[in-house]
Design a protein around this motif. Sequence first.
Motif, mmCIF file in Angstrom:
data_model
loop_
_atom_site.group_PDB
_atom_site.id
_atom_site.type_symbol
_atom_site.label_atom_id
_atom_site.label_comp_id
_atom_site.label_asym_id
_atom_site.label_seq_id
_atom_site.Cartn_x
_atom_site.Cartn_y
_atom_site.Cartn_z
ATOM 1 N N VAL A 459 0.826 -1.213 0.000
ATOM 2 C CA VAL A 459 0.000 0.000 0.000
ATOM 3 C C VAL A 459 0.865 1.270 0.000
ATOM 4 C CG1 VAL A 459 -0.253 0.449 2.504
ATOM 5 C CG2 VAL A 459 -2.202 0.842 0.952
ATOM 6 N N ALA A 460 2.165 1.137 0.250
ATOM 7 C CA ALA A 460 3.039 2.312 0.395
ATOM 8 C C ALA A 460 2.949 3.285 -0.781
ATOM 9 C CB ALA A 460 4.480 1.867 0.625
ATOM 10 N N PRO A 461 3.146 2.853 -2.053
ATOM 11 C CA PRO A 461 3.085 3.835 -3.147
ATOM 12 C C PRO A 461 1.702 4.442 -3.319
ATOM 13 C CG PRO A 461 3.181 1.597 -4.027
ATOM 14 C CD PRO A 461 3.436 1.493 -2.552
ATOM 15 N N PHE A 462 0.665 3.734 -2.854
ATOM 16 C CA PHE A 462 -0.700 4.242 -3.005
ATOM 17 C C PHE A 462 -1.021 5.309 -1.964
ATOM 18 C CE2 PHE A 462 -1.380 -0.221 -4.807
ATOM 19 C CZ PHE A 462 -0.927 0.192 -6.049
ATOM 20 N N ARG A 463 -0.346 5.241 -0.809
ATOM 21 C CA ARG A 463 -0.489 6.342 0.158
ATOM 22 C C ARG A 463 0.098 7.618 -0.439
ATOM 23 N NH1 ARG A 463 2.810 8.302 4.774
ATOM 24 N NH2 ARG A 463 1.421 9.207 6.341
ATOM 25 N N SER A 464 1.271 7.480 -1.071
ATOM 26 C CA SER A 464 1.884 8.622 -1.752
ATOM 27 C C SER A 464 0.947 9.165 -2.827
ATOM 28 C CB SER A 464 3.217 8.191 -2.379
ATOM 29 O OG SER A 464 3.788 9.239 -3.125
ATOM 30 N N ALA A 465 0.362 8.265 -3.627
ATOM 31 C CA ALA A 465 -0.538 8.678 -4.716
ATOM 32 C C ALA A 465 -1.790 9.361 -4.181
ATOM 33 C CB ALA A 465 -0.926 7.462 -5.556
ATOM 34 N N LEU A 466 -2.350 8.806 -3.108
ATOM 35 C CA LEU A 466 -3.584 9.385 -2.554
ATOM 36 C C LEU A 466 -3.327 10.755 -1.937
ATOM 37 C CD1 LEU A 466 -5.197 6.139 -1.132
ATOM 38 C CD2 LEU A 466 -6.230 7.668 -2.830
ATOM 39 N N GLN A 467 -2.202 10.924 -1.258
ATOM 40 C CA GLN A 467 -1.874 12.242 -0.705
ATOM 41 C C GLN A 467 -1.702 13.264 -1.834
ATOM 42 O OE1 GLN A 467 1.557 11.848 1.846
ATOM 43 N NE2 GLN A 467 0.408 10.860 3.490
ATOM 44 N N GLU A 468 -1.047 12.835 -2.903
ATOM 45 C CA GLU A 468 -0.799 13.724 -4.033
ATOM 46 C C GLU A 468 -2.096 14.046 -4.777
ATOM 47 O OE1 GLU A 468 1.573 12.836 -8.027
ATOM 48 O OE2 GLU A 468 2.932 13.068 -6.321
ATOM 49 N N ARG A 469 -2.885 13.014 -5.039
ATOM 50 C CA ARG A 469 -4.112 13.199 -5.836
ATOM 51 C C ARG A 469 -5.158 14.034 -5.093
ATOM 52 N NH1 ARG A 469 -5.406 10.376 -10.188
ATOM 53 N NH2 ARG A 469 -7.553 10.014 -9.497
ATOM 54 N N THR A 470 -5.322 13.767 -3.796
ATOM 55 C CA THR A 470 -6.329 14.539 -3.053
ATOM 56 C C THR A 470 -5.915 16.007 -2.930
ATOM 57 O OG1 THR A 470 -5.328 13.801 -0.956
ATOM 58 C CG2 THR A 470 -7.232 12.561 -1.772
ATOM 59 N N ALA A 471 -4.591 16.253 -2.859
ATOM 60 C CA ALA A 471 -4.108 17.640 -2.813
ATOM 61 C C ALA A 471 -4.391 18.356 -4.129
ATOM 62 C CB ALA A 471 -2.608 17.667 -2.515
ATOM 63 N N GLU A 472 -4.485 17.596 -5.214
ATOM 64 C CA GLU A 472 -4.749 18.167 -6.538
ATOM 65 C C GLU A 472 -6.237 18.152 -6.904
ATOM 66 O OE1 GLU A 472 -0.526 16.845 -8.705
ATOM 67 O OE2 GLU A 472 -2.279 15.522 -8.798
ATOM 68 N N GLY A 473 -7.069 17.724 -5.942
ATOM 69 C CA GLY A 473 -8.512 17.692 -6.190
ATOM 70 C C GLY A 473 -8.975 16.505 -7.014
ATOM 71 N N LYS A 474 -8.144 15.446 -7.069
ATOM 72 C CA LYS A 474 -8.512 14.225 -7.818
ATOM 73 C C LYS A 474 -9.102 13.223 -6.829
ATOM 74 C CE LYS A 474 -4.635 14.979 -11.002
ATOM 75 N NZ LYS A 474 -3.283 14.528 -11.403
ATOM 76 N N ASN A 475 -10.419 13.136 -6.795
ATOM 77 C CA ASN A 475 -11.086 12.371 -5.740
ATOM 78 C C ASN A 475 -11.694 11.052 -6.203
ATOM 79 O OD1 ASN A 475 -10.440 14.386 -3.894
ATOM 80 N ND2 ASN A 475 -12.323 15.538 -4.312
ATOM 81 N N ALA A 476 -11.472 10.676 -7.465
ATOM 82 C CA ALA A 476 -12.008 9.396 -7.963
ATOM 83 C C ALA A 476 -10.973 8.298 -7.684
ATOM 84 C CB ALA A 476 -12.309 9.499 -9.458
ATOM 85 N N ASN A 477 -10.933 7.849 -6.438
ATOM 86 C CA ASN A 477 -9.907 6.905 -5.989
ATOM 87 C C ASN A 477 -10.544 5.689 -5.327
ATOM 88 O OD1 ASN A 477 -7.732 8.866 -6.537
ATOM 89 N ND2 ASN A 477 -8.588 9.983 -4.795
#
Length: 594
Positions: A459-477
């Motif tokens: 899950v490690a790279p996905f935590r990085s991705a989710l932190q990055e995506r939510t900061a950019e307003g990308k909420n379809a996760n």
Amino acid sequence: MSVPTLLILYGSQTGTAQDTAHRIERQALRRRLQVQVLPLDDYNVADLISESLVVFVCSTTGQGDPPDNMKNFWRFLFRKSLPLGSLCRLDCAVLGLGDSSYPKFNFVAKKLHKRLVQLGTSMLLPVGLADDQHDLGADAVIDQWLTVFWDRMLALYPGFANVIPLRDDEPLPPKYNFHFLDDVTETMDDRLRVPADQIVPSQSSPFPARLLSNRRVTDMTHFQDVRHMEFDITGSNIWFTAGDVVVMRPCNTLEDVQLFCQLLRLDPDAKFTLSSTDNMAVPARLPQPCTVRHLVESYLDIAAVPRRSFFELLSSFSNDDLEREKLAEFSSAAGQEELHSYCNRPRRTALEVLADFPHTTAQLKPDYLLDLFPEIQPRSFSIASSLMAHPHRLQILMAVVRYKTKMYKPRRGLCSTWLASLDPAQGDVYVPLWVKKGTLKFPAEVATPVIMVGPGTGVAPFRSALQERTAEGKNANVLFFGCRSESKDFYFRSEWERMVNAGQLTLFTAFSRDQEEKVYVQQRVRENAPLLWDLLANKRACFYIAGNAKEMPASVREALKDVFRQEGGVPAEDADQMLAGMERTGQLQSETWS
């Protein structure tokens, strides 16, 4: 016709291809050939046109990628501007080292072989495809391949038959000579030297990052110790995005360093300089002068399971009949089953082997240490944080490797044990590190959904991705997370719940041991087939898999094909093609490790 210089070029990520290249070099030297060995990116590829005889040894990394030390060569060789037939004067051979548990088994060697044939080379023999999954490891293929290679050499250069090779008990000269010194001013440890301004940290110039926290995130009653670690990278010029990896080079334990020096009767505080015996460069990572302690602690891989070449070299030093006979057996083709029983299956370390052969060990000269022991290889970890959420910080999620074999002492992973032992509460701790691009690439488009399957530390790279995506307003996760128990190893639970409540994440969990019937992430994928089909077919979602390569990735792929069949009405044979098409276009990506 006289035999030309044999050039051996290798692409190696973990050191196995490098070891094999040097094994071929030793066989060539014993046959009194002129030979040169280089990493592919240290060789001027434009000179290939004037070479006569080359052996390529290469491994495959990630999802069919070339190793880091052959990427420049790879780009050059596949230029469309290279004329077909431009290497028509070259006799060559390609030996690949791979692992058939990965989908793109020996992909680099196969592709390299095909490209070299396109460019007009004469292949001495078919491409060798060594497989780490074989009962006897890669040597099962390498032994036979080398026998055929030397037979072809004999046919190509008849004068070669008149050469009288060195005897097996005649050691080759060492690559380096040690010159021990009396009184020398202590030099600064290069591991802690801060790179010059504006330099992006790299393998040759890592950044000493201060360790801020080292926290166990599994319950104390849980069988596995997993750490969440945070490093301060302020002023490092390090920049990373989701999917990138951080690389670190571990140290041997103090206990192992002391035992090694004791077995070889070396003074750990003794200082020396190195000189090359064959115009090779002295290893750049070793300061000049260097202490024995620094050499053993930071450079020699004494805690690794030794390769066959280790026993081959040891046997040439032995003056004890019983020990020499056993070492010769271990280094012979016929003795490989015996060697695997003694060494590979119980994961016996090189240091433990030295202790088992005390008479031979007593004969070892320092000059041969760099021939005998490979350099400690760097370890890669998926970055588990985003700079958007944690500026100037880098975090990892790491399982501490520890397991039992028939050996009395538990086996321990070198890097994870070393990192887990570091305690910032006891004073400042610095870890030299650098960052490189990972294999996972996340979509730039705001509307493109992502589906992530990351059980355990996957899950490690996905935590990085989710932190990055939510900061950019990308909420379809969408995240599928699996572990053994909700109460013992549910990593980052509060963060996922916060994202779910904010409408930024759809979360599915599989706790395999919390009920009588085991439940895994692939079952959750099947249960949510309608949602996944809608996201993949109608919204062009990207699908990601990360974690242990053993069974999970293949099981998730099968579950995904079931989704295609069940919800899309896709015939079984077309489901395979659909999956392959998604991989080709990057709609399906995976990052797995063994």
